[in-house]
Scaffold this motif. Structure first.
Motif, PDB file in Angstrom:
ATOM      1  N   GLY A  16       0.793  -1.222   0.000  1.00 31.98           N
ATOM      2  CA  GLY A  16       0.000   0.000   0.000  1.00 31.98           C
ATOM      3  C   GLY A  16       0.826   1.273   0.000  1.00 31.98           C
ATOM      4  O   GLY A  16       0.306   2.351   0.285  1.00 31.98           O
ATOM      5  N   LYS A  17       2.108   1.142  -0.364  1.00 32.75           N
ATOM      6  CA  LYS A  17       2.971   2.336  -0.379  1.00 32.75           C
ATOM      7  C   LYS A  17       2.420   3.433  -1.258  1.00 32.75           C
ATOM      8  O   LYS A  17       2.379   4.595  -0.882  1.00 32.75           O
ATOM      9  N   SER A  18       2.016   3.053  -2.474  1.00 30.52           N
ATOM     10  CA  SER A  18       1.624   4.105  -3.416  1.00 30.52           C
ATOM     11  C   SER A  18       0.309   4.768  -2.996  1.00 30.52           C
ATOM     12  O   SER A  18       0.147   5.978  -3.176  1.00 30.52           O
ATOM     13  N   GLY A 131       9.349   3.723  -2.848  1.00 29.56           N
ATOM     14  CA  GLY A 131      10.153   2.702  -3.524  1.00 29.56           C
ATOM     15  C   GLY A 131      10.731   1.724  -2.537  1.00 29.56           C
ATOM     16  O   GLY A 131      10.047   1.285  -1.599  1.00 29.56           O
ATOM     17  N   ARG A 132      12.015   1.341  -2.754  1.00 31.80           N
ATOM     18  CA  ARG A 132      12.675   0.368  -1.888  1.00 31.80           C
ATOM     19  C   ARG A 132      13.919   0.955  -1.227  1.00 31.80           C
ATOM     20  O   ARG A 132      14.362   0.466  -0.201  1.00 31.80           O
ATOM     21  N   ASP A 133      14.497   1.947  -1.879  1.00 33.38           N
ATOM     22  CA  ASP A 133      15.802   2.472  -1.444  1.00 33.38           C
ATOM     23  C   ASP A 133      15.754   3.989  -1.285  1.00 33.38           C
ATOM     24  O   ASP A 133      16.780   4.649  -1.344  1.00 33.38           O
ATOM     25  N   HIS A 188      17.457  -9.347  -0.777  1.00 32.23           N
ATOM     26  CA  HIS A 188      18.744 -10.044  -0.814  1.00 32.23           C
ATOM     27  C   HIS A 188      19.652  -9.621  -1.956  1.00 32.23           C
ATOM     28  O   HIS A 188      20.748 -10.130  -2.093  1.00 32.23           O
ATOM     29  N   ARG A 189      19.213  -8.709  -2.816  1.00 30.66           N
ATOM     30  CA  ARG A 189      20.083  -8.341  -3.942  1.00 30.66           C
ATOM     31  C   ARG A 189      21.303  -7.575  -3.407  1.00 30.66           C
ATOM     32  O   ARG A 189      21.235  -6.926  -2.355  1.00 30.66           O
ATOM     33  N   ALA A 190      22.382  -7.647  -4.193  1.00 32.63           N
ATOM     34  CA  ALA A 190      23.622  -6.987  -3.772  1.00 32.63           C
ATOM     35  C   ALA A 190      23.481  -5.466  -3.841  1.00 32.63           C
ATOM     36  O   ALA A 190      23.999  -4.744  -2.993  1.00 32.63           O
TER      37      ALA A 190
HETATM   38  O1   DC Z   1       6.804  -1.085  -6.134  1.00 25.92           O
HETATM   39  P1   DC Z   1       6.679  -1.890  -7.408  1.00 25.92           P
HETATM   40  O2   DC Z   1       6.141  -3.269  -7.187  1.00 25.92           O
HETATM   41  O3   DC Z   1       5.944  -1.153  -8.487  1.00 25.92           O
HETATM   42  O4   DC Z   1       8.198  -2.066  -7.928  1.00 25.92           O
HETATM   43  C1   DC Z   1       8.529  -2.926  -8.990  1.00 25.92           C
HETATM   44  C2   DC Z   1       9.937  -3.505  -8.767  1.00 25.92           C
HETATM   45  O5   DC Z   1      10.902  -2.452  -8.872  1.00 25.92           O
HETATM   46  C3   DC Z   1      10.164  -4.137  -7.384  1.00 25.92           C
HETATM   47  O6   DC Z   1      10.175  -5.544  -7.426  1.00 25.92           O
HETATM   48  C4   DC Z   1      11.503  -3.670  -6.945  1.00 25.92           C
HETATM   49  C5   DC Z   1      11.905  -2.589  -7.882  1.00 25.92           C
HETATM   50  N1   DC Z   1      12.106  -1.299  -7.235  1.00 25.92           N
HETATM   51  C6   DC Z   1      13.358  -1.032  -6.751  1.00 25.92           C
HETATM   52  O7   DC Z   1      14.234  -1.885  -6.813  1.00 25.92           O
HETATM   53  N2   DC Z   1      13.639   0.183  -6.218  1.00 25.92           N
HETATM   54  C7   DC Z   1      12.684   1.129  -6.121  1.00 25.92           C
HETATM   55  N3   DC Z   1      12.994   2.313  -5.600  1.00 25.92           N
HETATM   56  C8   DC Z   1      11.369   0.862  -6.590  1.00 25.92           C
HETATM   57  C9   DC Z   1      11.107  -0.375  -7.134  1.00 25.92           C
END
Ligand code: DC
Length: 226
Positions: A16-18, A131-133, A188-190
């Motif tokens: 639910g981030k977006s 996002g993630r980062d 787990h990605r580098a």
């Molecule tokens: O949030 P999403 O499901 O729309 O993102 C799709 C893919 O993009 C998710 O598996 C991981 C990658 N992603 C990322 O690595 N870094 C971000 N800032 C946003 C998404």
């Protein structure tokens, strides 16, 4: 003088981030940037060019990064992502594009390509980016960092209902498997794995309604901008 800040929202897929980020941007009068949509747009470009995920495919993708132009447009039903000028919002929201996006997001050069664009968008502050980062790499200096979580089962159920609503015929077990696999890969990605920034506020919404969650987040935002 209103204190305009950068809000970084990170978390697992389908938590639910977006929804939160859009609602908070609206409340604050800020710009919203969906960085997952940017990774998805690169993945869609790759698919359309017949590029998958393998060593040779990755080389081909990197050679073409300069031809990938991603933008955002406002439409009556919200913000849509564009790829080389074309609105591709619905095309990027499939399971297949999500999987390839998760794979290509492990490529260092793809990340550098998108992170530079994301950082440029934050120059003026007054931005909510998810996002993630975002809190760890894109804006480690963000004034407010939120880390959203929910259990894999709750997220798979939400994703399942979303896909059904779009007219797809998903299999719940398959969606749960894809959710777990994506979580594993994202953490787990580098390169810039998903992790909680030390100074992030954690919000577990497994058992919150949308309204409860939004009120909670607005309170946090109001305190951060006071
Ligand atoms: O949030 P999403 O499901 O729309 O993102 C799709 C893919 O993009 C998710 O598996 C991981 C990658 N992603 C990322 O690595 N870094 C971000 N800032 C946003 C998404």
């Amino acid at each position: 003088m209103v204190n305009r800040i950068i809000v970084a929202i990170d978390g697992y897929s389908s938590c639910g981030k977006s929804t939160v980020a859009k609602a908070l941007a609206k409340y604050a009068g800020y710009t919203y940037v969906d960085t997952g949509a940017m990774y998805r747009a690169v993945a869609l470009y790759a698919r359309q060019a017949g590029i998958g995920y393998s060593e040779s495919d990755n080389g081909a993708l990197l050679a073409q990064l300069g031809n990938i132009h991603i933008g955002f447009v406002q439409t009556p039903d919200g913000q849509h992502v564009t790829l080389n000028g074309e609105d591709v919002e619905s095309q990027i929201r499939t399971l297949e594009v999500g999987e390839l996006a998760s794979q290509i997001s492990t490529i260092k050069e793809v990340r550098a390509f998108l992170v530079a664009q994301q950082q440029a968008m934050g120059g003026e502050k007054g931005i909510v980016m998810d996002g993630r980062d975002i809190g760890t790499v894109v804006f480690p200096q963000a004034e407010l960092k939120l880390f959203l979580t929910a259990s894999p089962e709750v997220r798979a159920k939400r994703r399942f209902l979303e896909l059904q609503a779009k007219g797809d015929n998903p299999d719940y077990e398959e969606v749960l498997r894809a959710t777990n696999e994506r979580d594993y890969r994202d953490t787990h990605r580098a390169e810039s794995p998903l992790r909680q920034a030390e100074d992030a506020v954690v919000v577990d919404n497994s058992h919150m309604t949308r309204e409860e969650q939004m009120q909670h987040i607005i309170d946090i935002f109001d305190r951060a901008t006071r």
